[in-house]
Design a protein around this motif. Sequence first.
Motif, PDB file in Angstrom:
ATOM      1  N   ALA A   1       0.815  -1.207  -0.094  1.00 25.11           N
ATOM      2  CA  ALA A   1      -0.088   0.158  -0.081  1.00 25.11           C
ATOM      3  C   ALA A   1       0.933   1.251  -0.069  1.00 25.11           C
ATOM      4  O   ALA A   1       1.766   1.365   0.717  1.00 25.11           O
ATOM      5  CB  ALA A   1      -0.893   0.001   1.306  1.00 25.11           C
ATOM      6  N   ILE A   2       0.438   2.199  -0.738  1.00 30.90           N
ATOM      7  CA  ILE A   2       1.182   3.443  -1.064  1.00 30.90           C
ATOM      8  C   ILE A   2       0.185   4.564  -0.922  1.00 30.90           C
ATOM      9  O   ILE A   2      -0.765   4.499  -1.544  1.00 30.90           O
ATOM     10  CB  ILE A   2       1.976   3.598  -2.391  1.00 30.90           C
ATOM     11  N   ARG A   3       0.564   5.535   0.137  1.00 33.11           N
ATOM     12  CA  ARG A   3      -0.261   6.839   0.168  1.00 33.11           C
ATOM     13  C   ARG A   3       0.663   7.865  -0.345  1.00 33.11           C
ATOM     14  O   ARG A   3       1.793   7.993  -0.600  1.00 33.11           O
ATOM     15  CB  ARG A   3      -0.443   7.063   1.627  1.00 33.11           C
ATOM     16  N   ALA A   4      -0.226   8.807  -1.200  1.00 31.63           N
ATOM     17  CA  ALA A   4       0.433   9.884  -1.970  1.00 31.63           C
ATOM     18  C   ALA A   4      -0.568  11.002  -2.081  1.00 31.63           C
ATOM     19  O   ALA A   4      -1.726  11.223  -1.598  1.00 31.63           O
ATOM     20  CB  ALA A   4       0.713   9.392  -3.249  1.00 31.63           C
ATOM     21  N   ASP A   5       0.355  12.250  -2.442  1.00 38.79           N
ATOM     22  CA  ASP A   5      -0.407  13.436  -2.759  1.00 38.79           C
ATOM     23  C   ASP A   5      -0.906  13.260  -4.177  1.00 38.79           C
ATOM     24  O   ASP A   5      -0.813  12.047  -4.703  1.00 38.79           O
ATOM     25  CB  ASP A   5       0.465  14.633  -2.583  1.00 38.79           C
ATOM     26  N   ASP A   6      -1.404  14.228  -5.025  1.00 38.47           N
ATOM     27  CA  ASP A   6      -2.112  13.932  -6.126  1.00 38.47           C
ATOM     28  C   ASP A   6      -1.416  13.413  -6.921  1.00 38.47           C
ATOM     29  O   ASP A   6      -0.444  13.489  -7.639  1.00 38.47           O
ATOM     30  CB  ASP A   6      -2.582  15.365  -6.718  1.00 38.47           C
ATOM     31  N   LEU A   7      -2.130  11.949  -7.526  1.00 34.30           N
ATOM     32  CA  LEU A   7      -1.164  11.271  -8.976  1.00 34.30           C
ATOM     33  C   LEU A   7      -1.704  11.408 -10.023  1.00 34.30           C
ATOM     34  O   LEU A   7      -1.203  10.910 -10.900  1.00 34.30           O
ATOM     35  CB  LEU A   7      -1.262   9.556  -8.286  1.00 34.30           C
ATOM     36  N   ALA A   8      -2.619  12.310 -10.052  1.00 30.44           N
ATOM     37  CA  ALA A   8      -3.575  12.576 -11.405  1.00 30.44           C
ATOM     38  C   ALA A   8      -2.478  13.676 -12.227  1.00 30.44           C
ATOM     39  O   ALA A   8      -2.508  13.753 -13.461  1.00 30.44           O
ATOM     40  CB  ALA A   8      -4.809  13.159 -11.084  1.00 30.44           C
ATOM     41  N   THR A   9      -1.510  14.280 -11.495  1.00 26.10           N
ATOM     42  CA  THR A   9      -0.500  15.278 -11.960  1.00 26.10           C
ATOM     43  C   THR A   9       0.784  14.878 -11.877  1.00 26.10           C
ATOM     44  O   THR A   9       1.639  15.873 -11.855  1.00 26.10           O
ATOM     45  CB  THR A   9      -0.968  16.608 -11.251  1.00 26.10           C
TER      46      THR A   9
END
Length: 258
Positions: free
Chosen positions: A39-47
């Motif tokens: 599992a990886i958490r992240a800020d915006d992966l759409a950009t």
Amino acid sequence: MTTIDTAPGIGAIPLSAPVNLRDLGGIAIPGGAVRPGFAIRADDLATVTDEVADELVAGGLRAVIDLRSSAELALTGRGPLGERASVSYHHLPFMADIGTATAIASVPRQHEFGAMYLHIYESAAPQIVTALAIMAHAPGATAFHCAAGQDRTGVLAASLLLALGAEPADIVADYVRTGENSAMIHRRIAPVIRPLMERLGFDLDAVADAAFSDAPMRSLLRVLDERHGDPLAPLQAAGLTDGLIARLRERALEADAA
């Protein structure tokens, strides 16, 4: 591709590497620790840039859970990762709009953001359970994100770690790591979030000035225990079964070396 074209009046949004992305591997759970690459958490992966998208896929990413509102999604779409056939995409918005969060930005964060986290946990329990099911059955790593990777992402990370049996102190420790990245997060998400907040009458810079604290996550965990006895109770009422928890733990566990 270095930018994403958006709606008229917004302009092109620059693509960039995440600044608040981290693998949850290594966090202690009963029997060992969370396995890296689960599992990886992240800020915006759409950009993200194409290069970042390729690196994530090469590293085993096979599912993306997008926690952003429909308005946020409408600005950017899925981004470069949406073009990778090996990665499944799941839109599970935790809030109808970001105004839910920004409306409370002017009041003491340690009290009101904790209440917001509780509201998300209870009202978005079906989405949380769906997200946990995706993680339990994805063939590789699952990444989940909102805009900053702090509030909505923090609630889902806490939900996953609660289901895996992590200690509250370890859940809070993961949450506070976001504070180290606050300035970079603010700069990165501003092109997307500022126009949305201005439409709602809020100032992104004023919100960003709120001091980061571990209090919201501590508040969430404390109130869940006080209100429900078992913090997983709201999720169990929304469909979290013992079988799903067992599957999550089987997929996530990196057992201690003998």
